[in-house]
Design a protein around this motif. Structure first.
Motif, PDB file in Angstrom:
ATOM      1  N   ALA A  18     -40.255  89.251   9.308  1.00 48.73           N
ATOM      2  CA  ALA A  18     -40.356  89.235   7.843  1.00 48.73           C
ATOM      3  C   ALA A  18     -39.298  90.166   7.289  1.00 48.73           C
ATOM      4  O   ALA A  18     -38.930  91.137   7.953  1.00 48.73           O
ATOM      5  CB  ALA A  18     -41.725  89.731   7.409  1.00 48.73           C
ATOM      6  N   SER A  20     -38.109  93.342   5.251  1.00 43.63           N
ATOM      7  CA  SER A  20     -38.884  94.572   5.102  1.00 43.63           C
ATOM      8  C   SER A  20     -39.460  94.676   3.692  1.00 43.63           C
ATOM      9  O   SER A  20     -38.854  94.224   2.721  1.00 43.63           O
ATOM     10  CB  SER A  20     -38.053  95.806   5.452  1.00 43.63           C
ATOM     11  N   SER A  43     -41.603  98.934  20.098  1.00 48.02           N
ATOM     12  CA  SER A  43     -40.150  98.797  20.271  1.00 48.02           C
ATOM     13  C   SER A  43     -39.480 100.153  20.412  1.00 48.02           C
ATOM     14  O   SER A  43     -40.030 101.180  20.012  1.00 48.02           O
ATOM     15  CB  SER A  43     -39.548  98.121  19.039  1.00 48.02           C
ATOM     16  N   ARG A  47     -33.436 104.497  15.006  1.00 45.22           N
ATOM     17  CA  ARG A  47     -33.710 104.990  13.651  1.00 45.22           C
ATOM     18  C   ARG A  47     -34.584 106.244  13.718  1.00 45.22           C
ATOM     19  O   ARG A  47     -35.381 106.407  14.650  1.00 45.22           O
ATOM     20  CB  ARG A  47     -34.393 103.857  12.873  1.00 45.22           C
ATOM     21  N   TYR A  59     -43.049 103.361  17.098  1.00 41.74           N
ATOM     22  CA  TYR A  59     -41.820 103.104  17.864  1.00 41.74           C
ATOM     23  C   TYR A  59     -41.672 104.156  18.943  1.00 41.74           C
ATOM     24  O   TYR A  59     -42.276 105.240  18.855  1.00 41.74           O
ATOM     25  CB  TYR A  59     -40.587 103.254  16.954  1.00 41.74           C
ATOM     26  N   GLU A  78     -34.750  91.778  24.621  1.00 46.85           N
ATOM     27  CA  GLU A  78     -33.929  91.476  23.435  1.00 46.85           C
ATOM     28  C   GLU A  78     -33.656  92.776  22.715  1.00 46.85           C
ATOM     29  O   GLU A  78     -34.433  93.725  22.813  1.00 46.85           O
ATOM     30  CB  GLU A  78     -34.655  90.497  22.506  1.00 46.85           C
ATOM     31  N   TRP A  79     -32.530  92.811  22.011  1.00 46.33           N
ATOM     32  CA  TRP A  79     -32.289  93.933  21.112  1.00 46.33           C
ATOM     33  C   TRP A  79     -31.377  93.456  19.998  1.00 46.33           C
ATOM     34  O   TRP A  79     -30.702  92.425  20.133  1.00 46.33           O
ATOM     35  CB  TRP A  79     -31.724  95.151  21.850  1.00 46.33           C
ATOM     36  N   VAL A  82     -30.118  96.272  13.124  1.00 45.94           N
ATOM     37  CA  VAL A  82     -30.653  95.933  11.796  1.00 45.94           C
ATOM     38  C   VAL A  82     -30.326  97.084  10.860  1.00 45.94           C
ATOM     39  O   VAL A  82     -30.734  98.224  11.113  1.00 45.94           O
ATOM     40  CB  VAL A  82     -32.196  95.717  11.839  1.00 45.94           C
ATOM     41  N   TYR A  87     -32.617  98.255  17.555  1.00 45.18           N
ATOM     42  CA  TYR A  87     -34.032  98.082  17.882  1.00 45.18           C
ATOM     43  C   TYR A  87     -34.115  97.194  19.118  1.00 45.18           C
ATOM     44  O   TYR A  87     -33.363  96.221  19.214  1.00 45.18           O
ATOM     45  CB  TYR A  87     -34.781  97.364  16.754  1.00 45.18           C
ATOM     46  N   GLY A  88     -35.036  97.478  20.015  1.00 43.68           N
ATOM     47  CA  GLY A  88     -35.151  96.620  21.194  1.00 43.68           C
ATOM     48  C   GLY A  88     -36.535  96.629  21.818  1.00 43.68           C
ATOM     49  O   GLY A  88     -37.303  97.571  21.669  1.00 43.68           O
ATOM     50  N   THR A  89     -36.810  95.541  22.532  1.00 42.60           N
ATOM     51  CA  THR A  89     -38.078  95.368  23.244  1.00 42.60           C
ATOM     52  C   THR A  89     -37.746  95.305  24.730  1.00 42.60           C
ATOM     53  O   THR A  89     -36.882  94.518  25.123  1.00 42.60           O
ATOM     54  CB  THR A  89     -38.723  94.010  22.851  1.00 42.60           C
ATOM     55  N   ASP A 107     -43.251  92.699  16.681  1.00 47.30           N
ATOM     56  CA  ASP A 107     -42.765  92.759  15.295  1.00 47.30           C
ATOM     57  C   ASP A 107     -41.260  92.968  15.383  1.00 47.30           C
ATOM     58  O   ASP A 107     -40.792  94.085  15.556  1.00 47.30           O
ATOM     59  CB  ASP A 107     -43.482  93.933  14.607  1.00 47.30           C
ATOM     60  N   ILE A 108     -40.519  91.869  15.357  1.00 47.83           N
ATOM     61  CA  ILE A 108     -39.063  91.971  15.567  1.00 47.83           C
ATOM     62  C   ILE A 108     -38.317  91.085  14.574  1.00 47.83           C
ATOM     63  O   ILE A 108     -38.904  90.207  13.944  1.00 47.83           O
ATOM     64  CB  ILE A 108     -38.662  91.609  17.020  1.00 47.83           C
ATOM     65  N   ASP A 109     -37.010  91.311  14.459  1.00 47.21           N
ATOM     66  CA  ASP A 109     -36.240  90.550  13.466  1.00 47.21           C
ATOM     67  C   ASP A 109     -35.877  89.156  14.003  1.00 47.21           C
ATOM     68  O   ASP A 109     -36.214  88.815  15.139  1.00 47.21           O
ATOM     69  CB  ASP A 109     -34.991  91.344  13.039  1.00 47.21           C
ATOM     70  N   GLY A 112     -33.795  88.914  17.305  1.00 43.18           N
ATOM     71  CA  GLY A 112     -34.621  89.167  18.483  1.00 43.18           C
ATOM     72  C   GLY A 112     -35.570  88.002  18.750  1.00 43.18           C
ATOM     73  O   GLY A 112     -35.794  87.618  19.902  1.00 43.18           O
ATOM     74  N   ARG A 154     -31.557  95.965   1.354  1.00 46.86           N
ATOM     75  CA  ARG A 154     -32.714  95.281   1.939  1.00 46.86           C
ATOM     76  C   ARG A 154     -32.939  93.924   1.259  1.00 46.86           C
ATOM     77  O   ARG A 154     -33.290  92.952   1.907  1.00 46.86           O
ATOM     78  CB  ARG A 154     -33.977  96.140   1.822  1.00 46.86           C
TER      79      ARG A 154
HETATM   80  P1  5GP Z   1     -38.026  99.068  10.144  1.00 44.04           P
HETATM   81  O1  5GP Z   1     -36.859 100.005  10.283  1.00 44.04           O
HETATM   82  O2  5GP Z   1     -38.313  98.721   8.729  1.00 44.04           O
HETATM   83  O3  5GP Z   1     -39.228  99.554  10.913  1.00 44.04           O
HETATM   84  O4  5GP Z   1     -37.606  97.694  10.873  1.00 44.04           O
HETATM   85  C1  5GP Z   1     -36.465  97.009  10.502  1.00 44.04           C
HETATM   86  C2  5GP Z   1     -36.435  95.669  11.179  1.00 44.04           C
HETATM   87  O5  5GP Z   1     -36.300  95.818  12.610  1.00 44.04           O
HETATM   88  C3  5GP Z   1     -37.689  94.844  10.968  1.00 44.04           C
HETATM   89  O6  5GP Z   1     -37.286  93.527  10.618  1.00 44.04           O
HETATM   90  C4  5GP Z   1     -38.363  94.846  12.307  1.00 44.04           C
HETATM   91  O7  5GP Z   1     -39.112  93.664  12.529  1.00 44.04           O
HETATM   92  C5  5GP Z   1     -37.159  94.910  13.233  1.00 44.04           C
HETATM   93  N1  5GP Z   1     -37.508  95.363  14.577  1.00 44.04           N
HETATM   94  C6  5GP Z   1     -38.415  96.300  14.934  1.00 44.04           C
HETATM   95  N2  5GP Z   1     -38.469  96.404  16.272  1.00 44.04           N
HETATM   96  C7  5GP Z   1     -37.588  95.504  16.770  1.00 44.04           C
HETATM   97  C8  5GP Z   1     -37.200  95.122  18.103  1.00 44.04           C
HETATM   98  O8  5GP Z   1     -37.669  95.630  19.106  1.00 44.04           O
HETATM   99  N3  5GP Z   1     -36.249  94.169  18.193  1.00 44.04           N
HETATM  100  C9  5GP Z   1     -35.690  93.567  17.122  1.00 44.04           C
HETATM  101  N4  5GP Z   1     -34.795  92.610  17.344  1.00 44.04           N
HETATM  102  N5  5GP Z   1     -36.036  93.905  15.858  1.00 44.04           N
HETATM  103  C10 5GP Z   1     -36.964  94.849  15.694  1.00 44.04           C
END
Ligand code: 5GP
Length: 217
Positions: A18, A20, A43, A47, A59, A78-79, A82, A87-89, A107-109, A112, A154
């Motif tokens: 989604a 932010s 994740s 940040r 996180y 994936e990473w 953003v 960000y990565g899993t 919860d990923i973009d 990812g 954003r």
């Molecule tokens: P925020 O900084 O607002 O927490 O997250 C910013 C964006 O990074 C959001 O769209 C969130 O879903 C995405 N995000 C969070 N964790 C991961 C991740 O592990 N991998 C990816 N690809 N996106 C992520």
């Protein structure tokens, strides 16, 4: 663990994306409270933590150099980058839980999400939409976490992000949070039933074979 999950050897992976400010965190937490067998995939990010965030819960907050080493060692499923942060899993966290039959929420973009969809079977993609861009702007201002410049960034990125929503399996418009939670729960329950149905059929076929031999047609 519910009866449905005991029947499945591998858990399901629910990917939620989604822009932010759409209320995704509240939505996911609300659904998870009512569906206790769902696990949140934490994740890694470069940040800095926000005031309301906790290390190892929201996180794993790590430095850019550690993140880079993890990328080089191939630790990420994936990473993505953003808004200037990475960000990565990790592969390990997802495969360990899924192989134990646990259902996961990522919860990923959208970048990812695409990678997870390509690499993991049984990925269910859910995209959360704000009621409108104006509503999103109001929420971001009210949230009070970002400067006006970041809010502009954003919003521009939200507009672009929403163009990706069409390849997701499910869309939820988060107009009223309680309704949105109900919809997310309904998707999770329906997807669990889909897999249960498969395994029930498998069981029934085995029972049938035991009683009638393989060449029953
Ligand atoms: P925020 O900084 O607002 O927490 O997250 C910013 C964006 O990074 C959001 O769209 C969130 O879903 C995405 N995000 C969070 N964790 C991961 C991740 O592990 N991998 C990816 N690809 N996106 C992520």
């Amino acid at each position: 663990m519910g009866a449905e999950q005991k029947r499945r050897e591998r858990g399901l992976v629910f990917v939620i994306s989604a822009p932010s400010g759409t209320g995704k965190t509240t939505l996911v937490r609300g659904a998870m409270k009512q569906l206790p067998d769902l696990h949140f995939s934490i994740s890694y990010t470069t940040r800095s933590p926000r005031a309301n965030e906790r290390e190892n819960e929201d996180y794993y907050f790590i430095s850019p150099s550690i993140f880079q080493k993890m990328v080089e060692r191939g630790e990420f499923l994936e990473w993505a980058e953003v808004l200037g942060n990475r960000y990565g899993t990790t592969l390990a966290s997802v495969s360990q839980l899924v192989s134990k039959g646990m259902d996961l929420i990522l919860d990923i973009d959208t970048q990812g999400a695409k990678m997870v969809m390509e690499k993991v079977d049984q990925t269910i993609l859910i995209y959360i939409l704000p009621p409108s861009l104006e509503a999103l702007r109001e929420r971001l201002v009210k949230r009070g976490l970002d400067s006006p410049e970041i809010i502009q960034l954003r919003l521009a990125s939200a507009r672009k992000d929403m163009e990706e929503a069409h390849w997701y399996h499910y869309l939820i418009v988060n107009e009223k949070i309680d309704d949105a939670i109900e919809k997310l729960k309904a998707i999770v329950i329906a997807e669990r039933c889909r897999k249960v149905k498969d395994s029930i059929l498998g069981e029934k076929m085995r029972e049938w074979e035991e009683h009638h031999g393989k060449n029953y047609c």
